[in-house]
Design a protein around this motif. Structure first.
Motif, PDB file in Angstrom:
ATOM      1  N   LEU A 220       0.808  -1.216   0.000  1.00 34.72           N
ATOM      2  CA  LEU A 220       0.000   0.000   0.000  1.00 34.72           C
ATOM      3  C   LEU A 220       0.843   1.269   0.000  1.00 34.72           C
ATOM      4  O   LEU A 220       0.306   2.364  -0.198  1.00 34.72           O
ATOM      5  N   ASP A 221       2.159   1.150   0.223  1.00 31.54           N
ATOM      6  CA  ASP A 221       3.047   2.305   0.082  1.00 31.54           C
ATOM      7  C   ASP A 221       3.257   2.682  -1.384  1.00 31.54           C
ATOM      8  O   ASP A 221       3.741   3.779  -1.686  1.00 31.54           O
ATOM      9  N   ILE A 222       2.905   1.766  -2.275  1.00 34.88           N
ATOM     10  CA  ILE A 222       2.944   2.058  -3.709  1.00 34.88           C
ATOM     11  C   ILE A 222       1.648   2.788  -4.034  1.00 34.88           C
ATOM     12  O   ILE A 222       0.561   2.280  -3.778  1.00 34.88           O
ATOM     13  N   GLY A 223       1.753   3.964  -4.589  1.00 36.85           N
ATOM     14  CA  GLY A 223       0.593   4.848  -4.678  1.00 36.85           C
ATOM     15  C   GLY A 223      -0.525   4.401  -5.592  1.00 36.85           C
ATOM     16  O   GLY A 223      -1.677   4.759  -5.384  1.00 36.85           O
ATOM     17  N   SER A 224      -0.206   3.606  -6.607  1.00 38.33           N
ATOM     18  CA  SER A 224      -1.231   3.262  -7.591  1.00 38.33           C
ATOM     19  C   SER A 224      -0.822   2.012  -8.354  1.00 38.33           C
ATOM     20  O   SER A 224       0.340   1.580  -8.306  1.00 38.33           O
ATOM     21  N   GLY A 225      -1.779   1.483  -9.107  1.00 37.30           N
ATOM     22  CA  GLY A 225      -1.472   0.360  -9.971  1.00 37.30           C
ATOM     23  C   GLY A 225      -0.467   0.739 -11.044  1.00 37.30           C
ATOM     24  O   GLY A 225       0.400  -0.065 -11.408  1.00 37.30           O
ATOM     25  N   CYS A 226      -0.561   1.969 -11.547  1.00 37.56           N
ATOM     26  CA  CYS A 226       0.396   2.434 -12.564  1.00 37.56           C
ATOM     27  C   CYS A 226       1.812   2.454 -12.008  1.00 37.56           C
ATOM     28  O   CYS A 226       2.768   2.083 -12.697  1.00 37.56           O
ATOM     29  N   GLU A 227       1.952   2.882 -10.753  1.00 34.53           N
ATOM     30  CA  GLU A 227       3.274   2.907 -10.132  1.00 34.53           C
ATOM     31  C   GLU A 227       3.813   1.492  -9.940  1.00 34.53           C
ATOM     32  O   GLU A 227       4.999   1.229 -10.172  1.00 34.53           O
ATOM     33  N   ALA A 228       2.938   0.575  -9.527  1.00 40.03           N
ATOM     34  CA  ALA A 228       3.360  -0.822  -9.364  1.00 40.03           C
ATOM     35  C   ALA A 228       3.803  -1.400 -10.698  1.00 40.03           C
ATOM     36  O   ALA A 228       4.840  -2.079 -10.793  1.00 40.03           O
ATOM     37  N   GLU A 229       3.035  -1.141 -11.751  1.00 41.10           N
ATOM     38  CA  GLU A 229       3.402  -1.621 -13.088  1.00 41.10           C
ATOM     39  C   GLU A 229       4.727  -1.019 -13.532  1.00 41.10           C
ATOM     40  O   GLU A 229       5.553  -1.704 -14.156  1.00 41.10           O
ATOM     41  N   SER A 230       4.946   0.242 -13.214  1.00 39.46           N
ATOM     42  CA  SER A 230       6.200   0.901 -13.589  1.00 39.46           C
ATOM     43  C   SER A 230       7.390   0.237 -12.927  1.00 39.46           C
ATOM     44  O   SER A 230       8.425   0.002 -13.577  1.00 39.46           O
ATOM     45  N   ILE A 231       7.262  -0.088 -11.645  1.00 39.70           N
ATOM     46  CA  ILE A 231       8.345  -0.774 -10.929  1.00 39.70           C
ATOM     47  C   ILE A 231       8.653  -2.110 -11.595  1.00 39.70           C
ATOM     48  O   ILE A 231       9.815  -2.468 -11.807  1.00 39.70           O
ATOM     49  N   ILE A 232       7.608  -2.842 -11.941  1.00 43.91           N
ATOM     50  CA  ILE A 232       7.790  -4.167 -12.540  1.00 43.91           C
ATOM     51  C   ILE A 232       8.407  -4.053 -13.936  1.00 43.91           C
ATOM     52  O   ILE A 232       9.315  -4.818 -14.297  1.00 43.91           O
ATOM     53  N   LYS A 233       7.959  -3.091 -14.718  1.00 43.93           N
ATOM     54  CA  LYS A 233       8.539  -2.896 -16.054  1.00 43.93           C
ATOM     55  C   LYS A 233      10.015  -2.508 -15.968  1.00 43.93           C
ATOM     56  O   LYS A 233      10.838  -2.962 -16.774  1.00 43.93           O
ATOM     57  N   LYS A 234      10.350  -1.666 -14.997  1.00 42.45           N
ATOM     58  CA  LYS A 234      11.759  -1.300 -14.802  1.00 42.45           C
ATOM     59  C   LYS A 234      12.586  -2.516 -14.419  1.00 42.45           C
ATOM     60  O   LYS A 234      13.734  -2.673 -14.869  1.00 42.45           O
ATOM     61  N   ALA A 235      12.026  -3.394 -13.586  1.00 35.20           N
ATOM     62  CA  ALA A 235      12.742  -4.602 -13.167  1.00 35.20           C
ATOM     63  C   ALA A 235      12.982  -5.537 -14.349  1.00 35.20           C
ATOM     64  O   ALA A 235      14.056  -6.130 -14.483  1.00 35.20           O
ATOM     65  N   ILE A 236      11.988  -5.664 -15.216  1.00 41.27           N
ATOM     66  CA  ILE A 236      12.138  -6.514 -16.403  1.00 41.27           C
ATOM     67  C   ILE A 236      13.221  -5.948 -17.320  1.00 41.27           C
ATOM     68  O   ILE A 236      14.072  -6.678 -17.847  1.00 41.27           O
ATOM     69  N   ALA A 237      13.220  -4.628 -17.492  1.00 44.84           N
ATOM     70  CA  ALA A 237      14.244  -3.985 -18.330  1.00 44.84           C
ATOM     71  C   ALA A 237      15.636  -4.141 -17.721  1.00 44.84           C
ATOM     72  O   ALA A 237      16.615  -4.393 -18.436  1.00 44.84           O
ATOM     73  N   LEU A 238      15.726  -4.024 -16.399  1.00 40.77           N
ATOM     74  CA  LEU A 238      17.012  -4.160 -15.717  1.00 40.77           C
ATOM     75  C   LEU A 238      17.533  -5.596 -15.813  1.00 40.77           C
ATOM     76  O   LEU A 238      18.742  -5.825 -15.959  1.00 40.77           O
ATOM     77  N   LYS A 239      16.623  -6.550 -15.766  1.00 39.08           N
ATOM     78  CA  LYS A 239      17.022  -7.953 -15.924  1.00 39.08           C
ATOM     79  C   LYS A 239      17.626  -8.182 -17.313  1.00 39.08           C
ATOM     80  O   LYS A 239      18.616  -8.914 -17.460  1.00 39.08           O
ATOM     81  N   LYS A 240      17.058  -7.545 -18.313  1.00 40.99           N
ATOM     82  CA  LYS A 240      17.566  -7.705 -19.682  1.00 40.99           C
ATOM     83  C   LYS A 240      18.909  -7.010 -19.882  1.00 40.99           C
ATOM     84  O   LYS A 240      19.707  -7.427 -20.716  1.00 40.99           O
ATOM     85  N   ASN A 241      19.135  -5.942 -19.121  1.00 44.55           N
ATOM     86  CA  ASN A 241      20.377  -5.172 -19.271  1.00 44.55           C
ATOM     87  C   ASN A 241      20.952  -4.881 -17.886  1.00 44.55           C
ATOM     88  O   ASN A 241      20.935  -3.731 -17.423  1.00 44.55           O
ATOM     89  N   PRO A 242      21.462  -5.909 -17.195  1.00 46.97           N
ATOM     90  CA  PRO A 242      21.869  -5.740 -15.796  1.00 46.97           C
ATOM     91  C   PRO A 242      23.033  -4.782 -15.584  1.00 46.97           C
ATOM     92  O   PRO A 242      23.188  -4.236 -14.490  1.00 46.97           O
ATOM     93  N   LEU A 243      23.843  -4.564 -16.607  1.00 41.84           N
ATOM     94  CA  LEU A 243      24.997  -3.677 -16.445  1.00 41.84           C
ATOM     95  C   LEU A 243      24.626  -2.190 -16.535  1.00 41.84           C
ATOM     96  O   LEU A 243      25.447  -1.324 -16.241  1.00 41.84           O
ATOM     97  N   SER A 244      23.376  -1.915 -16.905  1.00 39.63           N
ATOM     98  CA  SER A 244      22.978  -0.524 -17.112  1.00 39.63           C
ATOM     99  C   SER A 244      22.977   0.291 -15.821  1.00 39.63           C
ATOM    100  O   SER A 244      23.066   1.515 -15.865  1.00 39.63           O
ATOM    101  N   LYS A 245      22.882  -0.370 -14.680  1.00 39.73           N
ATOM    102  CA  LYS A 245      22.829   0.338 -13.390  1.00 39.73           C
ATOM    103  C   LYS A 245      23.951  -0.119 -12.454  1.00 39.73           C
ATOM    104  O   LYS A 245      23.820  -0.029 -11.242  1.00 39.73           O
ATOM    105  N   ARG A 246      25.058  -0.597 -13.014  1.00 35.44           N
ATOM    106  CA  ARG A 246      26.061  -1.255 -12.187  1.00 35.44           C
ATOM    107  C   ARG A 246      26.768  -0.315 -11.212  1.00 35.44           C
ATOM    108  O   ARG A 246      27.379  -0.767 -10.249  1.00 35.44           O
ATOM    109  N   SER A 247      26.688   0.984 -11.424  1.00 31.56           N
ATOM    110  CA  SER A 247      27.286   1.910 -10.463  1.00 31.56           C
ATOM    111  C   SER A 247      26.286   2.933  -9.941  1.00 31.56           C
ATOM    112  O   SER A 247      26.663   3.949  -9.378  1.00 31.56           O
TER     113      SER A 247
END
Length: 310
Positions: free
Chosen positions: A8-35
């Motif tokens: 419930l600290d996630i403000g909305s369904g859109c915000e939850a979806e955004s977190i999940i989409k970012k996680a999927i993108a990060l999984k595909k390109n794990p080095l993009s956030k390495r630092s």
């Protein structure tokens, strides 16, 4: 979002979806956030046993460039009587974030209230938000779009525990079709059901409850289960084993579901109790994909909460 204590600290369904989409993108390109978190230190405090949560948070912090610091509850002064308020104030002077696994959700909330650092719920008796987010990520990966996820019947067969509560809130926020099957007396608490219903009324989510596992499993695209006896409920183990015996996820239950059903379990599993070895090792199981995704979702959660810090 400074803290993630509850879904419930996630403000909305859109915000939850955004977190999940970012996680999927990060999984595909794990080095993009390495630092991305270079120079940060992330504490990991476990007052309950943990395998996946400890390791995935430590690896997540490391892969983002932060220093993970695993703190044994047995080695901390809290065990000798230091207050949770003083612990939070002190650790805030050293750390940028803490993933905290504890028994009482109230203790977690107190810890966060007295912290200037970010606090992430790594499991309490009430919720397990990172688990639910990682689970939905795993489903979204397979379905490709959230429109397809919303068309999927997701069935949780088992106890109304912390994982189930986080799932109810997340399903309501994101407008899912979600069914909980459990014996009478083992469903989610009434206040959780009321909150879930109120959110679902706004988002169009379809949340239902039944005591028939076979009826719940009919045409299900996802069947999810968890242990019948959670940490802290061991005194009820015998009674629970008897009550939940008809709720085992086995080949008979799978035959009631959709042909392409996937089976999920947050682990650790009690093979031969809530799920058979045949099913957890079978073609429908995505249990170990699910376990892997704890790493990717927690990397994203760390980035989200630490983005609020100046």
């Amino acid at each position: 979002m400074k803290h993630l204590l509850s879904i419930l600290d996630i403000g909305s369904g859109c915000e939850a979806e955004s977190i999940i989409k970012k996680a999927i993108a990060l999984k595909k390109n794990p080095l993009s956030k390495r630092s991305a978190l270079s120079g940060k230190t992330v504490g990991i405090i476990m007052e309950k046993p943990s395998t996946r949560t400890t390791v995935s948070f430590a690896v997540a912090a490391h892969q983002l460039g932060a220093l993970p610091l695993i703190l044994s509850a047995d080695g901390m002064q809290r065990k000798r009587g230091e207050t949770i308020e003083d612990t939070a104030r002190t650790l805030s002077r050293y750390l940028d974030a803490v993933a905290f696994r504890t028994f009482s959700h109230g203790d977690l909330e107190t810890f966060a209230r007295y912290s200037s650092m970010s606090v992430i719920n790594a499991l309490t008796d009430t919720e397990h938000p990172c688990q639910a987010l990682g689970d939905l990520m795993t489903i979204a990966e397979r379905k490709k779009t959230f429109a397809q996820v919303r068309k999927t019947k997701i069935v949780f067969v088992g106890d109304g525990n912390n994982v189930l509560i986080s799932w109810l809130y997340l399903a309501a926020l994101t407008g899912l079709n979600f069914v909980h099957a459990a014996p009478k007396g083992y469903s989610a608490p009434p206040d959780v059901r009321r909150k879930t219903a109120a959110i679902a009324a706004k988002t169009g989510a379809r949340i239902s409850y039944t005591d028939s596992p076979l009826a719940a499993a009919k045409d299900a695209g996802v069947i999810y289960t968890d242990v019948w006896t959670s940490m802290g409920d061991e005194a009820e183990a015998v009674a629970r084993k008897k009550a939940f015996a008809p709720y085992q996820v086995n080949s008979r239950l799978i035959k009631s579901a959709a042909r392409d059903v996937v089976v999920m379990h947050c682990l650790p599993a009690r093979r031969g109790q809530e799920i058979t070895g045949e099913v957890i090792d079978g073609k429908h199981s995505i249990v170990f994909d699910q376990a892997e995704n704890r790493l990717h979702i927690q990397k994203t959660v760390l980035l989200e909460v630490l983005a609020t810090q100046k």
